[in-house]
Design a protein around this motif. Structure first.
Motif, PDB file in Angstrom:
ATOM      1  N   ASP A 123      -8.926  -4.648  11.781  1.00 14.87           N
ATOM      2  CA  ASP A 123      -8.515  -5.401  10.597  1.00 14.87           C
ATOM      3  C   ASP A 123      -9.517  -5.199   9.455  1.00 14.87           C
ATOM      4  N   GLY A 163      -2.689  -1.785   2.075  1.00 17.83           N
ATOM      5  CA  GLY A 163      -3.479  -0.661   2.586  1.00 17.83           C
ATOM      6  C   GLY A 163      -2.719   0.648   2.761  1.00 17.83           C
ATOM      7  N   GLY A 169      -2.445  -3.071  11.348  1.00 12.98           N
ATOM      8  CA  GLY A 169      -1.649  -1.935  10.913  1.00 12.98           C
ATOM      9  C   GLY A 169      -0.172  -2.021  11.238  1.00 12.98           C
ATOM     10  N   THR A 203      -1.858  -8.285   3.622  1.00 12.91           N
ATOM     11  CA  THR A 203      -2.012  -8.637   2.200  1.00 12.91           C
ATOM     12  C   THR A 203      -0.841  -9.494   1.705  1.00 12.91           C
ATOM     13  N   HIS A 263      -4.464 -11.164   9.243  1.00 15.61           N
ATOM     14  CA  HIS A 263      -3.195 -11.220   8.509  1.00 15.61           C
ATOM     15  C   HIS A 263      -3.068 -10.018   7.593  1.00 15.61           C
ATOM     16  N   GLY A 268       0.831  -1.200   0.000  1.00 13.93           N
ATOM     17  CA  GLY A 268       0.000   0.000   0.000  1.00 13.93           C
ATOM     18  C   GLY A 268       0.863   1.247   0.000  1.00 13.93           C
ATOM     19  N   SER A 269       2.030   1.139   0.646  1.00 12.77           N
ATOM     20  CA  SER A 269       2.927   2.288   0.697  1.00 12.77           C
ATOM     21  C   SER A 269       3.484   2.599  -0.688  1.00 12.77           C
ATOM     22  N   THR A 303      -8.605 -10.092   2.440  1.00  9.55           N
ATOM     23  CA  THR A 303      -9.699 -11.067   2.456  1.00  9.55           C
ATOM     24  C   THR A 303     -10.423 -11.077   3.806  1.00  9.55           C
ATOM     25  N   GLU A 304      -9.720 -11.509   4.841  1.00 11.34           N
ATOM     26  CA  GLU A 304     -10.351 -11.566   6.154  1.00 11.34           C
ATOM     27  C   GLU A 304      -9.384 -11.133   7.253  1.00 11.34           C
TER      28      GLU A 304
HETATM   29  P1  UTP Z   1      -1.654  -4.445   4.700  1.00 11.05           P
HETATM   30  O1  UTP Z   1      -0.895  -4.494   5.928  1.00 11.05           O
HETATM   31  O2  UTP Z   1      -1.573  -5.670   3.988  1.00 11.05           O
HETATM   32  O3  UTP Z   1      -1.179  -3.239   3.852  1.00 11.05           O
HETATM   33  O4  UTP Z   1      -3.148  -4.136   5.133  1.00 11.05           O
HETATM   34  P2  UTP Z   1       0.158  -2.472   4.259  1.00 11.05           P
HETATM   35  O5  UTP Z   1       1.080  -3.414   5.021  1.00 11.05           O
HETATM   36  O6  UTP Z   1      -0.236  -1.246   4.976  1.00 11.05           O
HETATM   37  O7  UTP Z   1       0.906  -2.148   2.987  1.00 11.05           O
HETATM   38  P3  UTP Z   1       2.465  -1.920   3.092  1.00 11.05           P
HETATM   39  O8  UTP Z   1       3.092  -3.287   2.900  1.00 11.05           O
HETATM   40  O9  UTP Z   1       2.795  -1.370   4.473  1.00 11.05           O
HETATM   41  O10 UTP Z   1       2.781  -0.953   2.058  1.00 11.05           O
HETATM   42  C1  UTP Z   1      -3.454  -3.148   6.112  1.00 11.05           C
HETATM   43  C2  UTP Z   1      -4.167  -3.732   7.309  1.00 11.05           C
HETATM   44  O11 UTP Z   1      -5.411  -4.332   6.904  1.00 11.05           O
HETATM   45  C3  UTP Z   1      -5.697  -5.491   7.654  1.00 11.05           C
HETATM   46  C4  UTP Z   1      -4.581  -5.608   8.696  1.00 11.05           C
HETATM   47  O12 UTP Z   1      -4.978  -4.933   9.857  1.00 11.05           O
HETATM   48  C5  UTP Z   1      -3.437  -4.854   8.024  1.00 11.05           C
HETATM   49  O13 UTP Z   1      -2.501  -4.372   8.969  1.00 11.05           O
HETATM   50  N1  UTP Z   1      -5.839  -6.681   6.767  1.00 11.05           N
HETATM   51  C6  UTP Z   1      -5.379  -6.640   5.485  1.00 11.05           C
HETATM   52  C7  UTP Z   1      -6.481  -7.828   7.223  1.00 11.05           C
HETATM   53  O14 UTP Z   1      -6.884  -7.920   8.376  1.00 11.05           O
HETATM   54  N2  UTP Z   1      -6.663  -8.894   6.357  1.00 11.05           N
HETATM   55  C8  UTP Z   1      -6.232  -8.861   5.063  1.00 11.05           C
HETATM   56  O15 UTP Z   1      -6.452  -9.851   4.326  1.00 11.05           O
HETATM   57  C9  UTP Z   1      -5.564  -7.718   4.647  1.00 11.05           C
END
Ligand code: UTP
Length: 215
Positions: free
Chosen positions: A62, A40, A168, A109, A107, A9-10, A103-104
């Motif tokens: 989440d 995200g 996060g 992405t 965890h 997401g970053s 997805t859920e």
């Molecule tokens: P991500 O953690 O995957 O994005 O999702 P990110 O890590 O901000 O992107 P980068 O790698 O730092 O750039 C953000 C949040 O969304 C929730 C988690 O809380 C995660 O920390 N999430 C995401 C889930 O609960 N389930 C998922 O399938 C995806």
């Protein structure tokens, strides 16, 4: 080849239209089959920390994060206008390119990308992130942190531990993703994703800016 990319997401959420357009062009013009899982980034972190201050529980946080990942996926999907799948099964049933977010709860992405790579039997998993690889400790804090060109999955798992901690939380590759990569022996490359050429280098087996995870 079947390639799954976890696009941090970053990397995507800086609202850099030029980057997103170039990335989409690369995906559409390539001979490979792509599955892209978008993270995200900033909006996920901002919404999660704000909702945490309102007293939301971890599962709800989440869910907010997942919505942010899908919002970012919608940006990339502007160039594809396909349905954004919400589960691994749905993603697996679609013809590539597939663009999705989380997805859920429970965890990141990266873990979604690892599950998808396992299910579609991907040739490579690329974790495209905003750092230039895996370090032995946080390079932003420790000046003498050492970067790995290659790291065994065992060593990485020792570093990241074994649990999903908190919505996060920002680690290069989370523990759940590592467990899946290890179990399914997925060839994985952590790549400096802000340069699309580096993603291409990793796909084509050339030298790249990042870390290879040896399974
Ligand atoms: P991500 O953690 O995957 O994005 O999702 P990110 O890590 O901000 O992107 P980068 O790698 O730092 O750039 C953000 C949040 O969304 C929730 C988690 O809380 C995660 O920390 N999430 C995401 C889930 O609960 N389930 C998922 O399938 C995806």
């Amino acid at each position: 080849m079947k390639i799954v990319i976890s696009l941090g997401g970053s990397v995507i959420s800086e609202m850099n239209g030029n980057y997103i357009k170039k990335f989409a062009e690369f995906v559409s013009s390539s001979e490979h089959s792509f599955y892209i899982v978008v993270g995200g980034g900033k909006i996920a972190r901002e919404y999660i920390s704000f909702a945490r201050s309102l007293g939301a529980d971890e599962e709800y946080l989440d869910r907010i994060g997942i919505m942010a990942t899908r919002l970012n996926a919608m940006l990339l999907n502007t160039f594809f206008m396909k349905k954004i799948p919400e589960t691994i099964e749905e993603a697996k049933s679609m013809s590539p390119p597939v663009i999705m977010g989380g997805t859920e709860p429970g965890h990141s992405t990266d873990a979604v990308a690892a599950m998808l790579a396992r299910e579609v039997k991907a040739d490579k998993l690329i974790i495209a992130t905003n750092v230039d690889g895996i370090y032995d400790r946080d390079p932003a804090v420790y000046k003498d942190a050492k970067k790995f060109d290659r790291i065994s999955i065992n060593e990485l798992r020792k570093m990241v531990g074994d649990k999903w901690n908190m919505a996060g939380k920002n680690v290069v590759v989370d523990a759940i993703a590592c467990r899946i990569i290890d179990g399914a022996k997925i060839k994985t490359f952590v790549v400096y994703g802000k340069e699309i050429d580096e993603i291409k280098n990793a796909i084509y087996g050339r030298e790249f800016k990042g870390t290879e995870i040896v399974v």
